[in-house]
Design a protein around this motif. Structure first.
Motif, mmCIF file in Angstrom:
data_model
loop_
_atom_site.group_PDB
_atom_site.id
_atom_site.type_symbol
_atom_site.label_atom_id
_atom_site.label_comp_id
_atom_site.label_asym_id
_atom_site.label_seq_id
_atom_site.Cartn_x
_atom_site.Cartn_y
_atom_site.Cartn_z
ATOM 1 N N GLU A 53 60.888 35.297 -0.123
ATOM 2 C CA GLU A 53 59.523 34.785 -0.296
ATOM 3 C C GLU A 53 59.409 33.945 -1.565
ATOM 4 O OE1 GLU A 53 57.705 38.576 2.050
ATOM 5 O OE2 GLU A 53 57.413 38.439 -0.116
ATOM 6 N N ILE A 56 61.059 30.523 -1.142
ATOM 7 C CA ILE A 56 60.263 29.508 -0.443
ATOM 8 C C ILE A 56 59.043 29.099 -1.272
ATOM 9 C CG2 ILE A 56 58.745 30.988 0.978
ATOM 10 C CD1 ILE A 56 59.411 29.085 3.342
ATOM 11 N N ARG A 57 58.423 30.065 -1.968
ATOM 12 C CA ARG A 57 57.267 29.708 -2.808
ATOM 13 C C ARG A 57 57.691 28.774 -3.938
ATOM 14 N NH1 ARG A 57 55.411 35.920 -3.057
ATOM 15 N NH2 ARG A 57 54.424 36.056 -1.002
ATOM 16 N N LEU A 60 58.263 25.222 -2.760
ATOM 17 C CA LEU A 60 56.987 24.542 -2.517
ATOM 18 C C LEU A 60 56.329 24.149 -3.842
ATOM 19 C CD1 LEU A 60 55.562 26.623 0.487
ATOM 20 C CD2 LEU A 60 56.593 24.351 0.534
ATOM 21 N N VAL A 165 61.421 26.508 5.614
ATOM 22 C CA VAL A 165 60.374 26.900 6.569
ATOM 23 C C VAL A 165 60.989 27.221 7.931
ATOM 24 C CG1 VAL A 165 58.354 26.077 7.843
ATOM 25 C CG2 VAL A 165 58.526 25.643 5.391
ATOM 26 N N THR A 179 54.387 32.074 9.609
ATOM 27 C CA THR A 179 54.813 31.190 8.508
ATOM 28 C C THR A 179 53.964 29.923 8.400
ATOM 29 O OG1 THR A 179 56.367 30.047 9.970
ATOM 30 C CG2 THR A 179 57.206 31.968 8.779
ATOM 31 N N TYR A 182 53.003 28.424 4.954
ATOM 32 C CA TYR A 182 54.085 27.713 4.246
ATOM 33 C C TYR A 182 54.323 26.345 4.888
ATOM 34 C CZ TYR A 182 55.210 32.175 1.984
ATOM 35 O OH TYR A 182 55.143 33.336 1.244
ATOM 36 N N LEU A 186 53.749 22.721 3.089
ATOM 37 C CA LEU A 186 54.859 21.757 3.031
ATOM 38 C C LEU A 186 54.431 20.399 3.572
ATOM 39 C CD1 LEU A 186 57.946 21.228 2.539
ATOM 40 C CD2 LEU A 186 58.257 21.819 4.953
#
Ligand code: HEM
Length: 205
Positions: A53, A56-57, A60, A165, A179, A182, A186
Motif C-alpha cells: 500500500e 503505491i501511495r 502516486l 495499479v 483499487t 488509486y 493516477l
C-alpha cells in the motif's frame, strides 16, 4: 504571500516531508519488532499488504509533484521530486524484501510455484526493475549528462504507476472495485500534465 516566499517555504518543509514519508516504514518496523500482535492473525501477509500500500501511495505522491507545480504555479515543489521518487522506490524495495524475506523465507525454489499461484507478481517485478535506471540517474550529474534523454527516461515513472495499479487490481478478488481510488488518482495526475500542452496549443491557434 508572494511566490518567492511560498517557494522558500516549500523548500523549508522538505525535511519535515522526509520525516512524514519515513513514518509508515518506522511504524511497520515498530509493529514487527515490538507489537507483532498488532499485525493480526497473518503478520506476514499484513506486512506485505501494508508495504505494498505504501509502495503505491508513494509512487502516486511522486507523480503528484509536477501537477502540484502546474496547479500552483510554484516551482518550489521540484525540490521534493527526487526525494518523493526515491521514497517510492524505497517502499517498493521494502515490499519486495518483506515478500522474499518473510513470505518466501528466502526459499527461492518456491518462486516458480509462487508465480503460477500469483501471476501478478510479474507485473510487480517489472515495476520494481523499471525503478533501477530512474534511481541510478536521479542525480544532478546524470541530469546534466543525459540532457533531454533524462526527461524521456524519467517518463518511465508513468509506466511504473500504471503497473502498480495493474499489479494491485490483478491481485484483488474484486479488482477495480477495490483499487479504483488509486486508478482514478493516477489518471487525474497523468491528465493534469496535459494542461500546459493544451494551453500552448490553444495559444498557437
Ligand atoms: C518483485 C516485486 C513484487 C512482488 C514479488 C510483489 C508481491 C506482492 C504480493 C505477494 C502481494 C500480496 C498479495 C496478497 O495480499 O495476497 C502484493 C500486494 C501488493 N503489492 Fe506487490 N509486489 C511487488 C512489487 C510491487 C510494486 C513495485 C508495487 C507498487 C509500486 C506493489 C504494490 C502492491 C500493492 C498496492 C499491493 C496490495 C496491498 C493490499 O492488499 O492492500 N508491489 N504484492
Amino acid at each position: 504571500m508572494d511566490k518567492k516566499t511560498l517557494n522558500t517555504l516549500i523548500q523549508k518543509f522538505k525535511p519535515l516531508m522526509f520525516g512524514i514519508l519515513l513514518l509508515p516504514f518506522l511504524w511497520m518496523v515498530y509493529q514487527t519488532v515490538l507489537a507483532p500482535q498488532s499485525l493480526g492473525a497473518d503478520p506476514t501477509k499484513a506486512l506485505v499488504d501494508h508495504s505494498g500500500e505504501w509502495a503505491i501511495r508513494s509512487i502516486l505522491f511522486a507523480l503528484a509533484i509536477t501537477p502540484l507545480r502546474i496547479l500552483t504555479g510554484l516551482t518550489g515543489w521540484i525540490h521534493w521530486r527526487r526525494m518523493a521518487g526515491l521514497f517510492a522506490f524505497f517502499y517498493a524495495l521494502v515490499h519486495f524484501l518483506v515478500y522474499i524475506g518473510f513470505f518466501l523465507q528466502l526459499d527461492f525454489s518456491r518462486i516458480y510455484q509462487e508465480i503460477i499461484h500469483r501471476p501478478y507478481i510479474i507485473v510487480g517485478a517489472i515495476a520494481l526493475i523499471l525503478y533501477l535506471p530512474l534511481v541510478i540517474t536521479s542525480t544532478k550529474e546524470w541530469q546534466r549528462r543525459l540532457k533531454r534523454n533524462w526527461i524521456k527516461l524519467h517518463k518511465l515513472v508513468y509506466l511504473i504507476g500504471i503497473l502498480a495499479v495493474v499489479h494491485m487490481t490483478w491481485l484483488k478478488k474484486v479488482g477495480l472495485m477495490d483499487t479504483w481510488p488509486y486508478a482514478l488518482i493516477l489518471v487525474v495526475l497523468l491528465l493534469i500534465r496535459l494542461i500546459p500542452k493544451l494551453k500552448a496549443q490553444k495559444n498557437n491557434f
